[in-house]
Design an enzyme around this catalytic site. Sequence first.
Site, PDB file in Angstrom:
ATOM      1  N   ARG A  83      -1.240  -5.305   4.579  1.00  0.00           N
ATOM      2  CA  ARG A  83      -0.425  -4.751   3.503  1.00  0.00           C
ATOM      3  C   ARG A  83       0.756  -3.982   4.091  1.00  0.00           C
ATOM      4  O   ARG A  83       0.634  -3.330   5.128  1.00  0.00           O
ATOM      5  CB  ARG A  83      -1.265  -3.830   2.614  1.00  0.00           C
ATOM      6  CG  ARG A  83      -2.428  -4.519   1.933  1.00  0.00           C
ATOM      7  CD  ARG A  83      -3.317  -3.537   1.198  1.00  0.00           C
ATOM      8  NE  ARG A  83      -3.903  -2.542   2.104  1.00  0.00           N
ATOM      9  CZ  ARG A  83      -4.801  -1.629   1.736  1.00  0.00           C
ATOM     10  NH1 ARG A  83      -5.201  -1.570   0.476  1.00  0.00           N
ATOM     11  NH2 ARG A  83      -5.291  -0.769   2.614  1.00  0.00           N
ATOM     12  N   GLU A 109     -10.983   4.350  -6.357  1.00  0.00           N
ATOM     13  CA  GLU A 109     -11.217   2.917  -6.535  1.00  0.00           C
ATOM     14  C   GLU A 109     -11.569   2.639  -7.999  1.00  0.00           C
ATOM     15  O   GLU A 109     -12.024   3.532  -8.725  1.00  0.00           O
ATOM     16  CB  GLU A 109     -12.350   2.452  -5.624  1.00  0.00           C
ATOM     17  CG  GLU A 109     -12.114   2.721  -4.146  1.00  0.00           C
ATOM     18  CD  GLU A 109     -10.953   1.930  -3.571  1.00  0.00           C
ATOM     19  OE1 GLU A 109     -10.666   0.836  -4.110  1.00  0.00           O
ATOM     20  OE2 GLU A 109     -10.331   2.405  -2.594  1.00  0.00           O
ATOM     21  N   ARG A 129       0.872  -1.189   0.000  1.00  0.00           N
ATOM     22  CA  ARG A 129       0.000   0.000   0.000  1.00  0.00           C
ATOM     23  C   ARG A 129       0.899   1.225   0.000  1.00  0.00           C
ATOM     24  O   ARG A 129       1.746   1.391   0.869  1.00  0.00           O
ATOM     25  CB  ARG A 129      -0.898   0.001   1.245  1.00  0.00           C
ATOM     26  CG  ARG A 129      -1.815   1.222   1.374  1.00  0.00           C
ATOM     27  CD  ARG A 129      -2.823   1.276   0.239  1.00  0.00           C
ATOM     28  NE  ARG A 129      -3.927   2.178   0.503  1.00  0.00           N
ATOM     29  CZ  ARG A 129      -3.898   3.500   0.294  1.00  0.00           C
ATOM     30  NH1 ARG A 129      -2.796   4.074  -0.159  1.00  0.00           N
ATOM     31  NH2 ARG A 129      -4.974   4.227   0.531  1.00  0.00           N
TER      32      ARG A 129
END
Length: 368
Positions: free
Chosen positions: A293, A259, A251
């Site tokens: 992440r 998105e 990330r």
Amino acid sequence: MGNILRCFKGDDDGGDHYPYYKPTSRPHYQPPHYHGQPAAPPAPLQQQHLGPHGVTPSTVGVAALAHDLLNFESTSMVPDGLSQHVVSSRKAQVKWYQKLLEAYKNTTPPPKTPANAAQLIARALNMIQRADLEGILEFYNLPIPSLPTASSNYQPSLLPEGVQFVLNTLPVYDKCIGDGDGFTAYVPTTDPRESANVPLEVHELVIARTQARKCRDYQSADALLSSLDEAGYKIISCSDDEVLARKYRIRMRGIDAPELKMPYGKESRTALVKLIGGKSVKIYVYDLDQFGRYVGDIYCNNLFIQEQMLKNGHAWHFKTYDKRPEFARWEREARAANRGLWASGNPEKPWDWRRDQRNARQDAIQVY
């Protein structure tokens, strides 16, 4: 080829020594001896019987390596029996011997002990998968070098404040880039930080897959690949070689991209693909988020990727989690120039969109 010729003549300086070795995926490795008889201590060098070319039994693997390299330089042919010990293609083996020949020529003095020869092979072929490396060493009856410890070259004082460690990845697949602020990367287990931390289970899976492929049992080999993936590892083809690598979900720190289902979501992902797709990246990891992440700063070809995404209007500055003033400045510059997502005038914030999506799902459950 002076080094190779000197290997056959031997050397009397007695200056070589054996560094400490320990096997990794072959935990029960022992020097060969006759069954039913204890292994006799080696005789002093001057008392050992000299075989052809003045080679002692203890250095026959060193001489065989020198012979094969001399033959390869003349014929470009790799040893016939090598394929029984490794899984990679003949074409890949030729590339290995090109690297070995170059390394051998540049080594002064030439390796005179099995330990020296094993180190040379491990250094020259440090990017091939571990099972192939061990297969080559086994082919020459050489010891398996121990892997360097994770902290041997670790210098935290040289890292930026807050950085826990650095990842140097293999080229990032386009399909592994999920959106404009996240992707999956793979780090080779030859990396010093990774090498000492590969679980024994993973080594055993790699060896089992190698054996399955030798037996042409491709169904079992594919099943073992799936088991490797479940363990967080993958065997990746790289320039006709296969590399064992660890999987990392990344990330990007300090930015939030639209998105994929949002306006400009696909464009943002495409922008990131153009920046890092098919290229190796350096990741300065700060922490692990709630989704498992690794959160970090990304560099590729001397470019700071978050800077490029913000300056070109492909992402928002994620102020909640990152207060760096330069990030805010880069976003303002893109806004002022109507670049990227800012061309729409009033784009929806990704964190607001995700909140609305969660609320909509909860409302749907309550109605049901």
